[in-house]
Design a protein around this motif. Sequence first.
Motif, short mmCIF file in Angstrom:
data_model
loop_
_atom_site.label_atom_id
_atom_site.label_comp_id
_atom_site.label_asym_id
_atom_site.label_seq_id
_atom_site.Cartn_x
_atom_site.Cartn_y
_atom_site.Cartn_z
N TYR A 93 10.48 -1.83 -10.50
CA TYR A 93 9.54 -1.66 -9.39
C TYR A 93 9.80 -2.73 -8.34
CZ TYR A 93 6.57 1.74 -11.79
OH TYR A 93 6.08 2.87 -12.41
N THR A 109 8.13 0.80 -4.35
CA THR A 109 9.20 1.76 -4.60
C THR A 109 9.58 1.71 -6.08
OG1 THR A 109 10.87 0.12 -3.97
CG2 THR A 109 10.12 1.64 -2.27
N SER A 110 9.81 2.89 -6.65
CA SER A 110 10.22 3.01 -8.05
C SER A 110 10.69 4.43 -8.27
CB SER A 110 9.05 2.69 -8.99
OG SER A 110 8.13 3.76 -9.00
N THR A 116 5.11 7.33 -6.56
CA THR A 116 5.53 7.79 -5.23
C THR A 116 4.41 8.58 -4.57
OG1 THR A 116 7.85 7.88 -5.92
CG2 THR A 116 7.24 9.14 -3.96
N SER A 119 1.61 6.16 -3.49
CA SER A 119 2.00 5.48 -2.24
C SER A 119 1.82 6.40 -1.05
CB SER A 119 3.46 5.01 -2.33
OG SER A 119 3.60 3.98 -3.29
#
Length: 379
Positions: A93, A109-110, A116, A119
């Motif tokens: 991550y 971000t991952s 996702t 986010s």
Amino acid sequence: MKYVSLILLVLLFAGCDRSQGDITITGTATGANFGHVTIRDQANNNVYSTDISAGKFNISKRFLQYSGYYKLVYSLSSATTRRVDIFLQPGEYSININPKKINNYPLITSLSKKQTELSAYYTLADSINAENRKRVIAIHSQIEGVENQAVTLEEHAAMTAKLHEDELNANRVDELTNLNAFINKYPENEIAPHIMLQMDYQNNPTEFYTIFQKLSSAAKSSDDGKELESKLKPLANVSAGTSTPTIAGKTPDGKTLDIKAMNKKIILLDFWRSTNGTSRDNHQYMITGLLSQFGDKGFGIVSISFDTEKNRWTTAITGDKMTWPQISDLKGDDSPNADSWGIKSIPAYCLLDSHGQIIEHVKDFNNVAASVANYLKTH
């Protein structure tokens, strides 16, 4: 009415799976000389914790017990503590916290699909809220401009009142606006139920339940989706304008009660318990305030008890001098009245019309008198 322990268990395990493995988190908070980052599970236990130093923080290859929703809690120099949702699963991550926009969701971000989607939701909500703030600033400028206009006092008052109303509306961060915008943009998302469970869905269950029906099959069948539906469905059935569910129980002398036969324009349902002090205190105002003011204008009361012992129930009725109809099935928290009426805590209040339809669920007992007065003005 669910017990607290059961609720805690649901919150702890909803949205979790058994995926285990290592997780690495690399973070930045450019410009922050110091601070602290903590990750907590849904029971509010600290899972990981680290300091921010020279704008950076790291949680290096730590074992993750389960994949699921957590809280990312962080505080920066000269800033308040922020708590945001994060979905963690084994993997890497990257978290970027912007100290200049501390109220915005971090850039995370991952490879996690659910993260996702989280986010995407919070980024969209931040954008909508930012537009609201711009509207508020613009309205403030308009209000200042009115002060300098050559208008009459009446015109000035009217213009200012309108602008203040616009400001109030702009300040209302509408959860439904953010939610609808997200679902329209990402109809196949799986995280909407988790978001909705954190919202004030009790105040507008019908609209929330309508939104729930639009969710993807994956979202509905998730643990959060099942929990949300179990809470929304009974609430939607007792929202304003719907017919009243059956009231389980009988009067102290073993008789059933036909509310419609009371021939009242408006009826207050009082969900209470003899051991609840607030319930008992409010009964006194029902006598000295509500009945004295509206009793001869078509107002009535029906009290529905969540007691389990008949003697305690009837003793409280006598002690509180409650002369209006009383009902109980003496099943306490196990009474079907809890689920059918969406009762989450005691005391609770609901207003019915003469046809037995729900007018409103009253969130604050102090507002009952105003609601009754407003209804009687037009009925």
